[in-house]
Design a protein around this motif. Structure first.
Motif, mmCIF file in Angstrom:
data_model
loop_
_atom_site.group_PDB
_atom_site.id
_atom_site.type_symbol
_atom_site.label_atom_id
_atom_site.label_comp_id
_atom_site.label_asym_id
_atom_site.label_seq_id
_atom_site.Cartn_x
_atom_site.Cartn_y
_atom_site.Cartn_z
ATOM 1 N N SER A 300 0.847 -1.189 0.000
ATOM 2 C CA SER A 300 0.000 0.000 0.000
ATOM 3 C C SER A 300 0.890 1.250 0.000
ATOM 4 C CB SER A 300 -0.975 0.071 1.188
ATOM 5 O OG SER A 300 -0.328 0.526 2.365
ATOM 6 N N THR A 301 0.353 2.321 -0.578
ATOM 7 C CA THR A 301 1.088 3.592 -0.608
ATOM 8 C C THR A 301 1.341 4.093 0.808
ATOM 9 O OG1 THR A 301 0.134 4.186 -2.745
ATOM 10 C CG2 THR A 301 1.033 5.973 -1.410
ATOM 11 N N GLU A 302 0.360 3.961 1.673
ATOM 12 C CA GLU A 302 0.518 4.429 3.056
ATOM 13 C C GLU A 302 1.672 3.719 3.742
ATOM 14 O OE1 GLU A 302 -2.009 4.659 7.277
ATOM 15 O OE2 GLU A 302 -2.900 3.751 5.483
ATOM 16 N N ALA A 303 1.768 2.402 3.565
ATOM 17 C CA ALA A 303 2.842 1.641 4.195
ATOM 18 C C ALA A 303 4.198 2.004 3.593
ATOM 19 C CB ALA A 303 2.586 0.150 4.054
ATOM 20 N N ALA A 304 4.248 2.223 2.268
ATOM 21 C CA ALA A 304 5.504 2.571 1.614
ATOM 22 C C ALA A 304 6.000 3.938 2.067
ATOM 23 C CB ALA A 304 5.329 2.543 0.095
ATOM 24 N N VAL A 305 5.088 4.898 2.219
ATOM 25 C CA VAL A 305 5.476 6.218 2.726
ATOM 26 C C VAL A 305 5.979 6.096 4.163
ATOM 27 C CG1 VAL A 305 4.613 8.500 3.374
ATOM 28 C CG2 VAL A 305 3.969 7.510 1.178
ATOM 29 N N GLY A 306 5.285 5.304 4.980
ATOM 30 C CA GLY A 306 5.731 5.086 6.352
ATOM 31 C C GLY A 306 7.095 4.441 6.410
ATOM 32 N N LEU A 307 7.372 3.546 5.454
ATOM 33 C CA LEU A 307 8.685 2.894 5.402
ATOM 34 C C LEU A 307 9.788 3.911 5.135
ATOM 35 C CD1 LEU A 307 10.371 0.267 5.319
ATOM 36 C CD2 LEU A 307 9.834 0.128 2.871
ATOM 37 N N THR A 308 9.555 4.852 4.229
ATOM 38 C CA THR A 308 10.580 5.869 3.966
ATOM 39 C C THR A 308 10.791 6.762 5.187
ATOM 40 O OG1 THR A 308 8.971 7.412 2.997
ATOM 41 C CG2 THR A 308 10.090 5.904 1.495
ATOM 42 N N ASP A 309 9.738 7.019 5.943
ATOM 43 C CA ASP A 309 9.912 7.788 7.177
ATOM 44 C C ASP A 309 10.804 7.035 8.168
ATOM 45 O OD1 ASP A 309 8.527 10.091 6.554
ATOM 46 O OD2 ASP A 309 6.610 9.343 7.288
ATOM 47 N N ARG A 310 10.613 5.730 8.260
ATOM 48 C CA ARG A 310 11.456 4.936 9.158
ATOM 49 C C ARG A 310 12.927 5.003 8.721
ATOM 50 N NH1 ARG A 310 7.776 5.021 12.593
ATOM 51 N NH2 ARG A 310 6.936 3.126 13.565
ATOM 52 N N MET A 311 13.165 5.082 7.397
ATOM 53 C CA MET A 311 14.540 5.202 6.919
ATOM 54 C C MET A 311 15.216 6.467 7.442
ATOM 55 S SD MET A 311 14.086 4.236 2.885
ATOM 56 C CE MET A 311 13.164 2.785 2.365
ATOM 57 N N LEU A 312 14.432 7.496 7.685
ATOM 58 C CA LEU A 312 14.997 8.767 8.123
ATOM 59 C C LEU A 312 15.505 8.736 9.554
ATOM 60 C CD1 LEU A 312 12.271 11.142 6.641
ATOM 61 C CD2 LEU A 312 14.620 10.952 5.838
ATOM 62 N N VAL A 313 15.021 7.799 10.364
ATOM 63 C CA VAL A 313 15.369 7.812 11.788
ATOM 64 C C VAL A 313 16.199 6.596 12.187
ATOM 65 C CG1 VAL A 313 13.397 9.242 12.461
ATOM 66 C CG2 VAL A 313 13.130 6.762 12.365
ATOM 67 N N GLU A 363 9.743 15.397 10.498
ATOM 68 C CA GLU A 363 9.796 16.569 9.623
ATOM 69 C C GLU A 363 11.212 17.152 9.594
ATOM 70 O OE1 GLU A 363 9.044 19.637 7.080
ATOM 71 O OE2 GLU A 363 7.890 17.814 7.450
ATOM 72 N N ARG A 364 11.880 17.187 10.748
ATOM 73 C CA ARG A 364 13.263 17.691 10.781
ATOM 74 C C ARG A 364 14.164 16.830 9.901
ATOM 75 N NH1 ARG A 364 18.240 17.192 13.077
ATOM 76 N NH2 ARG A 364 17.719 15.186 14.051
ATOM 77 N N GLN A 365 14.011 15.522 10.010
ATOM 78 C CA GLN A 365 14.852 14.630 9.223
ATOM 79 C C GLN A 365 14.576 14.785 7.730
ATOM 80 O OE1 GLN A 365 17.348 13.004 10.134
ATOM 81 N NE2 GLN A 365 17.180 12.666 12.327
ATOM 82 N N ARG A 366 13.327 15.055 7.363
ATOM 83 C CA ARG A 366 13.034 15.294 5.946
ATOM 84 C C ARG A 366 13.738 16.554 5.463
ATOM 85 N NH1 ARG A 366 7.976 12.744 7.289
ATOM 86 N NH2 ARG A 366 7.045 14.664 8.057
ATOM 87 N N ARG A 367 13.764 17.589 6.294
ATOM 88 C CA ARG A 367 14.447 18.824 5.899
ATOM 89 C C ARG A 367 15.962 18.629 5.852
ATOM 90 N NH1 ARG A 367 11.143 24.011 8.461
ATOM 91 N NH2 ARG A 367 9.052 23.104 8.284
ATOM 92 N N VAL A 368 16.489 17.836 6.769
ATOM 93 C CA VAL A 368 17.922 17.525 6.735
ATOM 94 C C VAL A 368 18.261 16.782 5.451
ATOM 95 C CG1 VAL A 368 19.749 16.147 7.809
ATOM 96 C CG2 VAL A 368 18.225 17.525 9.233
ATOM 97 N N ALA A 369 17.416 15.819 5.078
ATOM 98 C CA ALA A 369 17.647 15.072 3.842
ATOM 99 C C ALA A 369 17.631 15.997 2.638
ATOM 100 C CB ALA A 369 16.590 13.980 3.690
ATOM 101 N N ALA A 370 16.737 17.002 2.650
ATOM 102 C CA ALA A 370 16.684 17.959 1.542
ATOM 103 C C ALA A 370 17.950 18.811 1.496
ATOM 104 C CB ALA A 370 15.450 18.842 1.688
ATOM 105 N N LEU A 371 18.477 19.184 2.667
ATOM 106 C CA LEU A 371 19.693 19.995 2.716
ATOM 107 C C LEU A 371 20.906 19.218 2.227
ATOM 108 C CD1 LEU A 371 19.260 21.811 6.152
ATOM 109 C CD2 LEU A 371 19.227 22.875 3.887
#
Length: 434
Positions: A300-313, A363-371
């Motif tokens: 599912s898209t929801e699970a895949a998005v959640g998986l990428t969030d887990r990669m950030l932490v 959200e912080r980790q997403r911004r760090v990844a963008a930087l």
């Protein structure tokens, strides 16, 4: 088991906006990004890695635009992939020529001075030989009879992905996962890091399997044995020929001469590596996006998005494991043994910690990844772009669902490996490499 939050509120020292958050995590300002990435700059990479990252950035920006626009990214054979394969075969041909030269020197110079260069050439050919992965002997390895429910899940996911399952599942203590081909017969292994598996929901685990098996179904060129082993040989050549960037002043004249002699072969090897990167990097990054799409299709898209969030932490996961190992070490021999006996509590505390991670930290980790962008990894698209690509696509339901008794059976099949790895982490700390 719950983990208490430690809320704090204060004005931002840069813009004055009110900032709040959990003191267990980095306190930062969402209005002006103050302290969003407080870590010290990473060690400057070498020349080759800098060039690779620059190339990755150029490819990555256009590829992400293609993903967001909905362009068809399906992998297909092209001239670039064929040329990369030809270059890989030439690289292996050079290794074979080195071995042949060594044998010739030994045969024709037996008993004379030619034996020395012959032995050196054979040694070099051995170092540069094509390698296939092997099953590890220092962590649990599961086969179909050991974990029938887990293998059945992998087979079901593989069926949706349009590929076949795996022959072995390796369980280690790395916060990661992956697929590899091992042995001369091209068997497949799935590597599951238990700390990573433990922090995922059942559907995120399905999405993870979909992503990894998607690498086999989408034509990821860098998973090709010939090409992958050629990369390994070229990287070894580059290491052997790399000039000394910090010569000893006492030996400066000798070092200068050595560097001059090494310069031409080093840049030749570097040029071939960069050419292979140029030919395969876009395809490799495209394969990651395709694997993400398979992740969404399966779990599912929801699970895949959640998986990428887990990669950030994942750094936070490693921090918890280090603290648990240090805590056990400080309790003395009896407490240490007791901690090993209660290894399952390690996983419970890890799960509780991950459940307590606030949205602001993601959200912080997403911004760090963008930087940081491609400055961290030249072979994968930045995680925040992968997440954005999934979020921009069609919202897909799960094709494979794991719940109830099925999830319990899989947990039971992994219980022994889970306990064994928990003890090892408490004893030695977590691993940081695949």
């Amino acid at each position: 088991m719950s983990v208490g939050t430690q809320e704090t509120t204060r004005p931002c020292p840069q813009c004055g906006a009110g900032i709040g958050g959990d003191k267990r995590f980095t306190v930062w300002c969402a209005a002006c990004d103050w302290n969003v990435d407080p870590e010290k700059p990473r060690k400057e990479p070498g020349r080759l890695e800098r060039m690779r990252r620059s190339l990755a950035r150029r490819h990555g920006e256009k590829l992400h635009a293609d993903v967001v626009s909905g362009e068809d990214l399906r992998a297909r054979g092209d001239a670039s992939a064929l040329l990369a394969l030809v270059i890989a075969l030439v690289v292996h041909g050079v290794t074979a020529a080195v071995a042949a030269g060594g044998i010739w020197c030994l045969v024709h110079g037996w008993g004379g001075w030619l034996m020395l260069p012959g032995l050196l050439l054979l040694l070099l050919a051995w170092v540069l030989r094509p390698r296939t992965a092997r099953l590890p002997d220092n962590v649990p390895v599961l086969y179909r009879d050991d974990a029938p429910t887990l293998f059945a899940l992998v087979d079901e996911v593989a069926g949706v992905a349009g590929t076949r399952g795996v022959d072995a599942i390796v369980i280690n203590d790395v916060v990661n996962a992956g697929v590899l081909t091992y042995g001369l017969r091209g068997r497949r292994m799935l590597v599951l890091g238990m700390p990573y598996w433990e922090i995922l929901t059942p559907q995120q685990r399905v999405a993870l399997l979909g992503h990894e098996l998607g690498h086999y179904s989408n034509g990821d060129v860098r998973h090709h044995t010939v090409l992958g082993s050629a990369y390994a040989s070229l990287t070894t050549w580059a290491y052997c020929f790399s000039p000394d960037d910090d010569p000893d002043p006492a030996d400066s004249a000798l070092q200068l001469l050595s560097n001059l002699l090494l310069l031409a072969p080093y840049w030749l090897v570097t040029g071939v590596l960069l050419l292979l990167d140029r030919l395969t990097l876009r395809a490799s990054q495209r394969a990651e996006y395709l694997a993400d799409r398979m992740s969404a299709q399966v779990g599912s898209t929801e699970a895949a998005v959640g998986l990428t969030d887990r990669m950030l932490v994942t750094d936070s996961v490693e921090g918890v494991l280090i603290r648990e190992a240090n805590r056990a070490a400080l309790t003395g021999p009896s407490g240490y043994r007791g901690a090993e006996d209660r290894a399952d509590e390690l996983w419970e505390r890890l799960t509780a910690h991950m459940a307590s991670v606030p949205d602001s930290e993601y959200e912080r980790q997403r911004r760090v990844a963008a930087l940081r962008g491609h400055s961290v990894d030249a072979t994968h698209p930045p995680t925040h772009l992968r997440r954005a690509g999934l979020a921009a696509g069609e919202r897909l339901p799960a094709a494979v669902v794991v719940e109830g008794d099925r999830a319990d059976r899989i947990a039971a099949e992994l219980a022994e490996a889970r306990q064994w790895l928990g003890r090892r982490i408490i004893r030695d700390g977590p691993s940081f490499e695949d």
